[in-house]
Design an enzyme around this catalytic site. Sequence first.
Site, PDB file in Angstrom:
ATOM      1  N   THR A 221       0.844  -1.193   0.000  1.00 34.51           N
ATOM      2  CA  THR A 221       0.000   0.000   0.000  1.00 34.51           C
ATOM      3  C   THR A 221       0.879   1.241   0.000  1.00 34.51           C
ATOM      4  O   THR A 221       1.883   1.304   0.707  1.00 34.51           O
ATOM      5  CB  THR A 221      -0.944   0.022   1.218  1.00 34.51           C
ATOM      6  OG1 THR A 221      -1.827  -1.108   1.141  1.00 34.51           O
ATOM      7  CG2 THR A 221      -1.783   1.294   1.242  1.00 34.51           C
TER       8      THR A 221
ATOM      9  N   PHE B  83       1.096   5.267   0.737  1.00 35.70           N
ATOM     10  CA  PHE B  83       0.489   6.314   1.547  1.00 35.70           C
ATOM     11  C   PHE B  83       1.088   7.666   1.155  1.00 35.70           C
ATOM     12  O   PHE B  83       2.239   7.748   0.720  1.00 35.70           O
ATOM     13  CB  PHE B  83       0.750   6.075   3.038  1.00 35.70           C
ATOM     14  CG  PHE B  83       0.112   4.827   3.585  1.00 35.70           C
ATOM     15  CD1 PHE B  83      -1.083   4.880   4.281  1.00 35.70           C
ATOM     16  CD2 PHE B  83       0.716   3.582   3.413  1.00 35.70           C
ATOM     17  CE1 PHE B  83      -1.661   3.734   4.789  1.00 35.70           C
ATOM     18  CE2 PHE B  83       0.138   2.429   3.917  1.00 35.70           C
ATOM     19  CZ  PHE B  83      -1.055   2.509   4.604  1.00 35.70           C
TER      20      PHE B  83
END
Length: 360
Positions: free
Chosen positions: A260, A262
């Site tokens: 992921t 960010f």
Amino acid sequence: MSDLLKQFRDKIDAIDAQVLALVNERAKLAREIGHLKDDGVIYRPEREAQIIRRLQAENQGPLAPEAVSHIFLAVMSNCRALEKELAIAFLGPLGTYSEEAALKQFGEGRQAVVCGSIDEVFRTVEAGQADYGVVPVENSTEGAVGITLDLLLGSALQVVGEITLPVHHCLLSAQQDLNQITHVFSHAQSLSQCHEWLNKVLPNAQREAVTSNARAAQMIHELVATQGTFAAAIASKRAAELFDLNILAENIEDDPKNTTRFLVLGNHGVAPSGQDKTSLVMSAHNQPGAVLQLLEPLSRHGVSMTKLESRPSRQNLWNYVFFVDIEGHQQHPAVQAALQELAARATFLKVLGSYPTAII
């Protein structure tokens, strides 16, 4: 053997004393630099990225590059805290991957501001109740986080950094027996990222999406305290520690490279670090070839595009905006020239920020 062991331990003790003295000397210098700053900005992501990259390049081992990054991030974080303990907002509760990303970027020398939603992270930083915010923007398996893109479009906050976090899911429960699990709670994306594993191992378990993985673990903990449960949560190892749950299975994500990305949000710009990325959002005229014409300046000026994502503009029906990531800082001559041409061709252009690329 015992004499040799003592010799080694004595050497380690002597080195530890030297390290302690040098770290404190560094802290004194960092504090003096803080007194010389006239803009009030304590966190310099470009400077910290330059330090970490240089040290990783100079590293002779046996420490891995990731270990070097972790050690010196902790040093810089605690030195920074001598000037001010930064308040970092992220999607809670404690134990989310957003918190892990905040820890990776800012270290322990920071104040956690736990938010109930991604839009609350934006509002908290905009209101000055936190210095920076950390929000997920895309996952390697599930793609873009739409709410983050939509909020970036209307927010005055700037992107000042990015974090890439390998995401390894665990199945957590108060139970010891995997076969007794009847319900699985987690964030919708995590349920999707573990879809095949769940189909194979827990095909009859009911799945329910909640606001975050850590919230799922917290729910299991609360249910156990009140009535007991045969439910489980998909969350991180840290969530298992925080909510006193058993880890029934590890690394249950379908894609072992699951990562992921960010973004770090702030209220100031970032100087070039030498290895940067620029994010922007724009829209094109509604005519054939408009998007190709819009992107042509990037190619002509040798600016590499690393991401192109379309989203509904939410203003007019079937009207779209395009989120673009390009290599280079907006102050770089080639990027600057391309952006000037883009502004002339686009019906709308907003530079979201230039920032150092994520350090692994």
